[in-house]
Design a protein around this motif. Sequence first.
Motif, short mmCIF file in Angstrom:
data_model
loop_
_atom_site.label_atom_id
_atom_site.label_comp_id
_atom_site.label_asym_id
_atom_site.label_seq_id
_atom_site.Cartn_x
_atom_site.Cartn_y
_atom_site.Cartn_z
N ARG A 211 0.70 -1.37 -0.13
CA ARG A 211 -0.15 0.01 0.16
C ARG A 211 1.11 1.29 -0.13
NH1 ARG A 211 -5.15 -0.53 3.82
NH2 ARG A 211 -6.31 -2.85 2.80
N LEU A 212 1.90 1.18 0.76
CA LEU A 212 2.67 2.50 1.33
C LEU A 212 3.37 2.32 -0.12
CD1 LEU A 212 3.69 2.99 4.92
CD2 LEU A 212 2.25 4.19 3.36
N GLY A 213 3.94 1.65 -0.91
CA GLY A 213 4.33 0.99 -1.32
C GLY A 213 3.91 1.44 -3.25
N SER A 214 3.03 1.79 -3.22
CA SER A 214 1.93 1.77 -4.63
C SER A 214 2.01 3.56 -4.21
CB SER A 214 0.91 1.46 -4.32
OG SER A 214 0.71 -0.40 -4.72
N LEU A 215 1.42 4.13 -2.47
CA LEU A 215 1.67 5.60 -2.40
C LEU A 215 3.14 5.89 -3.20
CD1 LEU A 215 -0.08 8.01 -1.45
CD2 LEU A 215 1.36 7.72 0.41
N ALA A 216 4.37 5.76 -2.36
CA ALA A 216 5.02 6.27 -2.87
C ALA A 216 5.16 6.24 -4.63
CB ALA A 216 6.55 5.21 -2.19
N LEU A 217 5.03 4.96 -5.35
CA LEU A 217 5.44 5.11 -6.63
C LEU A 217 4.24 6.07 -7.17
CD1 LEU A 217 6.12 3.68 -9.17
CD2 LEU A 217 4.70 1.80 -9.52
N VAL A 218 2.71 5.67 -7.22
CA VAL A 218 2.17 6.99 -7.43
C VAL A 218 2.42 8.20 -7.70
CG1 VAL A 218 -1.04 7.78 -7.69
CG2 VAL A 218 -0.06 5.64 -7.65
#
Length: 419
Positions: A96-103
Amino acid sequence: MAAMDSQTAPAPAARRTRLAVLVAVLGPGLLAGLSDDDPAGITTYSVVGADYGYQLLWVLLLSTVALVLFHSLGARMGVATGQGLIGLVRDRYGVRLGSLALVLLLAANLGTACAEFAGVAAGFELFGVSREVSVPLAAGLVSVLVLRGSFHRVEHLLMALAAVFVAYLAAGFVVGPDWGEVAAGLVVPSAPLNRDALVVIVATVGTTLAPWGLSFIQSYAVDKKLTAAQLPYERIDVITGSVLTGVIGLFVVVTCAETLHASGVSIDSAADAAGALEPLAGQGASALFGIGLIGAALLAAAILPLSTAYSVCEFTGHEGALDDGFRGAPLFYSTFLLVTAAAAALVLIPSVPLVPLLVLTQVLNAVLLVPLLFFMYGLARDPEQMGEHRASRTEAVVYLVAIGLITLCVAALLVLTVA
């Protein structure tokens, strides 16, 4: 005498060996740093000089110090873990946080990629070439460079392209600045207490220490296969690239402060600055400024999509390296092409306002920079990830102070905007 010669003979050989290692290591720091002096950055520095003279040079100095700190950390994290930033965030903090960072990174990168091609358009228009010709040509050029070149060939061509920044140094000397006033602006903090000045301050931070640069330098250090033994040499690479970035920014501010600010001329972009310089400082300064803008745009237009491609592959677990070729890393090269094509296409839309795009993307960079820096801080202090390269307590305090100052600037801007 012969004994003395035998004792001193190894010294030159050792120096040559160290020099050879340094030359082999050079690249990540220089390219990540100099790419921050992209068209959006040059525009921001031009506005700083034209609107505020030397008053905000201290912001550039502090931003350059932060650039040294966090680019050094990024390179060290890449060497210590063998992973890029987004991949580490996913593994350490979860999907989830990895996705946030990527976005966050993708949002900043696409906006800044548009700014690079807007710089291409603006630079070539100074020489009578329309954006309909220059932008597709530039997009095709950087795509061929990355698609058809090996890692070292791409790196060498990008390093050669970075030499165009000498144009800004030359332009700064042409206008004959007052170096005493320049020194005072660097060490005496002052700023108007209004929203416009705060926007410029935040944009200066965002363009000097861009999120994509942090991701790029870490991924590039991994792609270059740097080792722990090479880290001292990589620090030289990072410091050199960061200092050169700050020096180029300084000369852009100086050129505009000494001419445009002194004459009361206000501008909206680096292209405006180049055009306005001609009657004030001569055709030579104007041409140098325009050439620098084009070179900066082409360098960043090649590197920024690379940063995005690295991040997407790291997050998804796919292979992605410059030596893999399209068949070996289709997601990597497809992402590069997609970002390049999308940014170029958006810039070609007649109704897209290029100037606000250039400056506002840098403000967005600063806003998105804050969570990424906190992720980097947590990773730097994690012994499982970093091992013997874990950040010390002293380093951690320095990182927190820098992150705190950046967060304070962004929060103040947001408060003033809402109010």
